[in-house]
Design a protein around this motif. Structure first.
Motif, PDB file in Angstrom:
ATOM      1  N   HIS A 116     -14.059   9.080   5.875  1.00 42.86           N
ATOM      2  CA  HIS A 116     -12.767   9.374   5.259  1.00 42.86           C
ATOM      3  C   HIS A 116     -12.924   9.478   3.744  1.00 42.86           C
ATOM      4  N   GLY A 117     -12.101  10.370   3.153  1.00 39.91           N
ATOM      5  CA  GLY A 117     -12.090  10.473   1.704  1.00 39.91           C
ATOM      6  C   GLY A 117     -11.574   9.195   1.080  1.00 39.91           C
ATOM      7  N   ARG A 118     -12.140   8.887  -0.081  1.00 41.36           N
ATOM      8  CA  ARG A 118     -11.703   7.714  -0.856  1.00 41.36           C
ATOM      9  C   ARG A 118     -11.295   8.212  -2.231  1.00 41.36           C
ATOM     10  N   PHE A 119     -10.181   7.674  -2.741  1.00 36.07           N
ATOM     11  CA  PHE A 119      -9.670   8.130  -4.024  1.00 36.07           C
ATOM     12  C   PHE A 119      -9.151   6.946  -4.826  1.00 36.07           C
ATOM     13  N   TRP A 120      -9.610   6.862  -6.072  1.00 39.21           N
ATOM     14  CA  TRP A 120      -9.197   5.778  -6.952  1.00 39.21           C
ATOM     15  C   TRP A 120      -7.887   6.171  -7.627  1.00 39.21           C
ATOM     16  N   VAL A 121      -6.889   5.308  -7.513  1.00 41.29           N
ATOM     17  CA  VAL A 121      -5.579   5.582  -8.094  1.00 41.29           C
ATOM     18  C   VAL A 121      -5.284   4.711  -9.309  1.00 41.29           C
ATOM     19  N   GLY A 122      -6.227   3.939  -9.754  1.00 44.95           N
ATOM     20  CA  GLY A 122      -6.039   3.097 -10.930  1.00 44.95           C
ATOM     21  C   GLY A 122      -6.176   1.633 -10.601  1.00 44.95           C
ATOM     22  N   ASP A 123      -6.446   0.858 -11.645  1.00 46.47           N
ATOM     23  CA  ASP A 123      -6.605  -0.594 -11.506  1.00 46.47           C
ATOM     24  C   ASP A 123      -7.576  -0.959 -10.390  1.00 46.47           C
ATOM     25  N   ASN A 124      -8.656  -0.187 -10.279  1.00 43.78           N
ATOM     26  CA  ASN A 124      -9.675  -0.408  -9.253  1.00 43.78           C
ATOM     27  C   ASN A 124      -9.104  -0.410  -7.840  1.00 43.78           C
ATOM     28  N   ARG A 125      -8.026   0.346  -7.626  1.00 41.66           N
ATOM     29  CA  ARG A 125      -7.424   0.461  -6.305  1.00 41.66           C
ATOM     30  C   ARG A 125      -7.868   1.776  -5.683  1.00 41.66           C
ATOM     31  N   THR A 184       0.833  -1.206   0.000  1.00 48.01           N
ATOM     32  CA  THR A 184       0.000   0.000   0.000  1.00 48.01           C
ATOM     33  C   THR A 184       0.862   1.249   0.000  1.00 48.01           C
ATOM     34  N   SER A 185       1.936   1.247   0.764  1.00 44.56           N
ATOM     35  CA  SER A 185       2.848   2.384   0.792  1.00 44.56           C
ATOM     36  C   SER A 185       3.480   2.585  -0.589  1.00 44.56           C
ATOM     37  N   GLU A 186       3.813   1.510  -1.262  1.00 46.82           N
ATOM     38  CA  GLU A 186       4.357   1.586  -2.629  1.00 46.82           C
ATOM     39  C   GLU A 186       3.325   2.169  -3.583  1.00 46.82           C
ATOM     40  N   LEU A 187       2.079   1.722  -3.467  1.00 46.63           N
ATOM     41  CA  LEU A 187       0.989   2.234  -4.300  1.00 46.63           C
ATOM     42  C   LEU A 187       0.812   3.738  -4.077  1.00 46.63           C
ATOM     43  N   LEU A 188       0.822   4.159  -2.822  1.00 48.02           N
ATOM     44  CA  LEU A 188       0.687   5.576  -2.496  1.00 48.02           C
ATOM     45  C   LEU A 188       1.871   6.373  -3.041  1.00 48.02           C
ATOM     46  N   ALA A 189       3.075   5.841  -2.948  1.00 50.29           N
ATOM     47  CA  ALA A 189       4.267   6.524  -3.457  1.00 50.29           C
ATOM     48  C   ALA A 189       4.184   6.698  -4.967  1.00 50.29           C
ATOM     49  N   ARG A 190       3.746   5.660  -5.678  1.00 44.14           N
ATOM     50  CA  ARG A 190       3.608   5.765  -7.139  1.00 44.14           C
ATOM     51  C   ARG A 190       2.558   6.811  -7.504  1.00 44.14           C
ATOM     52  N   ALA A 191       1.432   6.797  -6.793  1.00 45.22           N
ATOM     53  CA  ALA A 191       0.369   7.773  -7.065  1.00 45.22           C
ATOM     54  C   ALA A 191       0.849   9.189  -6.773  1.00 45.22           C
ATOM     55  N   ALA A 192       1.561   9.381  -5.658  1.00 48.53           N
ATOM     56  CA  ALA A 192       2.052  10.707  -5.270  1.00 48.53           C
ATOM     57  C   ALA A 192       3.083  11.233  -6.263  1.00 48.53           C
ATOM     58  N   ASP A 193       3.719  10.342  -6.992  1.00 46.95           N
ATOM     59  CA  ASP A 193       4.749  10.714  -7.954  1.00 46.95           C
ATOM     60  C   ASP A 193       4.177  10.958  -9.353  1.00 46.95           C
ATOM     61  N   ASP A 194       2.891  10.734  -9.536  1.00 46.29           N
ATOM     62  CA  ASP A 194       2.260  10.873 -10.854  1.00 46.29           C
ATOM     63  C   ASP A 194       1.521  12.215 -10.932  1.00 46.29           C
ATOM     64  N   PRO A 195       2.024  13.164 -11.733  1.00 52.10           N
ATOM     65  CA  PRO A 195       1.396  14.491 -11.795  1.00 52.10           C
ATOM     66  C   PRO A 195      -0.077  14.452 -12.195  1.00 52.10           C
ATOM     67  N   ALA A 196      -0.461  13.563 -13.095  1.00 51.58           N
ATOM     68  CA  ALA A 196      -1.862  13.488 -13.528  1.00 51.58           C
ATOM     69  C   ALA A 196      -2.759  13.003 -12.391  1.00 51.58           C
ATOM     70  N   VAL A 197      -2.292  12.017 -11.654  1.00 53.27           N
ATOM     71  CA  VAL A 197      -3.060  11.504 -10.511  1.00 53.27           C
ATOM     72  C   VAL A 197      -3.196  12.587  -9.458  1.00 53.27           C
ATOM     73  N   MET A 198      -2.101  13.286  -9.171  1.00 45.75           N
ATOM     74  CA  MET A 198      -2.145  14.301  -8.124  1.00 45.75           C
ATOM     75  C   MET A 198      -2.979  15.519  -8.534  1.00 45.75           C
ATOM     76  N   ALA A 199      -2.987  15.870  -9.809  1.00 49.60           N
ATOM     77  CA  ALA A 199      -3.846  16.972 -10.267  1.00 49.60           C
ATOM     78  C   ALA A 199      -5.309  16.598 -10.064  1.00 49.60           C
ATOM     79  N   ARG A 200      -5.649  15.349 -10.376  1.00 44.71           N
ATOM     80  CA  ARG A 200      -7.021  14.875 -10.160  1.00 44.71           C
ATOM     81  C   ARG A 200      -7.341  14.849  -8.668  1.00 44.71           C
ATOM     82  N   PHE A 201      -6.387  14.410  -7.855  1.00 40.56           N
ATOM     83  CA  PHE A 201      -6.571  14.368  -6.403  1.00 40.56           C
ATOM     84  C   PHE A 201      -6.835  15.765  -5.846  1.00 40.56           C
TER      85      PHE A 201
END
Length: 159
Positions: A48-57, A7-24
């Motif tokens: 709590h907020g819920r946010f989809w980061v891809g692949d139904n995650r 999960t920490s890896e998934l969050l790190a990848r999402a935090a590093d993706d400008p398109a994901v973070m702009a949507r966030f």
């Protein structure tokens, strides 16, 4: 080197993706009169907020905000809200905790007059009301006050 959880890896990848973070960040509002950053996207049963980061995650929104702010550090398994507002994604309002410390803090603060934990709508109802107010630019204080019982609303300070 500290090994990260999946999960920490998934969050790190999402935090590093400008398109994901702009949507966030498009789902975050900073209403006047509060230091909380209100999540205006999907909300869990616990508020709590819920946010989809891809692949139904789906990730918890305040955990992704933490990962983006403290980039490169492992995300704690549990983040406690000092503001007691589960819809808040301000990383400055969160800190690492455990289930036991989170429960103890809840029990200590739930009985305090005016505490957000006493909201008669419950955590999800409060989060939905704050989300609606933040989305529409309405007064956040009115949305907060609407969830207080007469005792919480009218209790004068002790000093």
């Amino acid at each position: 080197m500290t090994r990260r959880s999946p999960t920490s890896e998934l969050l790190a990848r999402a935090a590093d993706d400008p398109a994901v973070m702009a949507r966030f960040w498009s789902h975050v509002r900073h209403p006047a009169g509060t230091a909380c950053w209100i999540w205006t996207g999907a909300i869990s049963d616990r508020g709590h907020g819920r946010f989809w980061v891809g692949d139904n995650r789906v990730v918890i929104a305040h955990r992704l905000a933490w990962a983006a702010t403290y980039w490169g550090q492992p995300v704690p398994r549990l983040l406690s809200h000092d503001c007691d507002n589960p819809a808040c994604v301000n990383p400055a309002h969160c800190r690492a905790g455990t289930a036991a410390t989170n429960r103890a803090e809840y029990q200590a603060r739930a009985g305090m007059p005016g505490s957000p934990l006493n909201d008669i709508r419950g955590a999800r109802g409060r989060a939905e009301a704050l989300r609606a107010a933040a989305r529409s630019g309405m007064d956040l204080d009115a949305a907060i006050t609407a969830g207080l019982s007469p005792l919480d609303r009218d209790q004068p300070g002790l000093w």
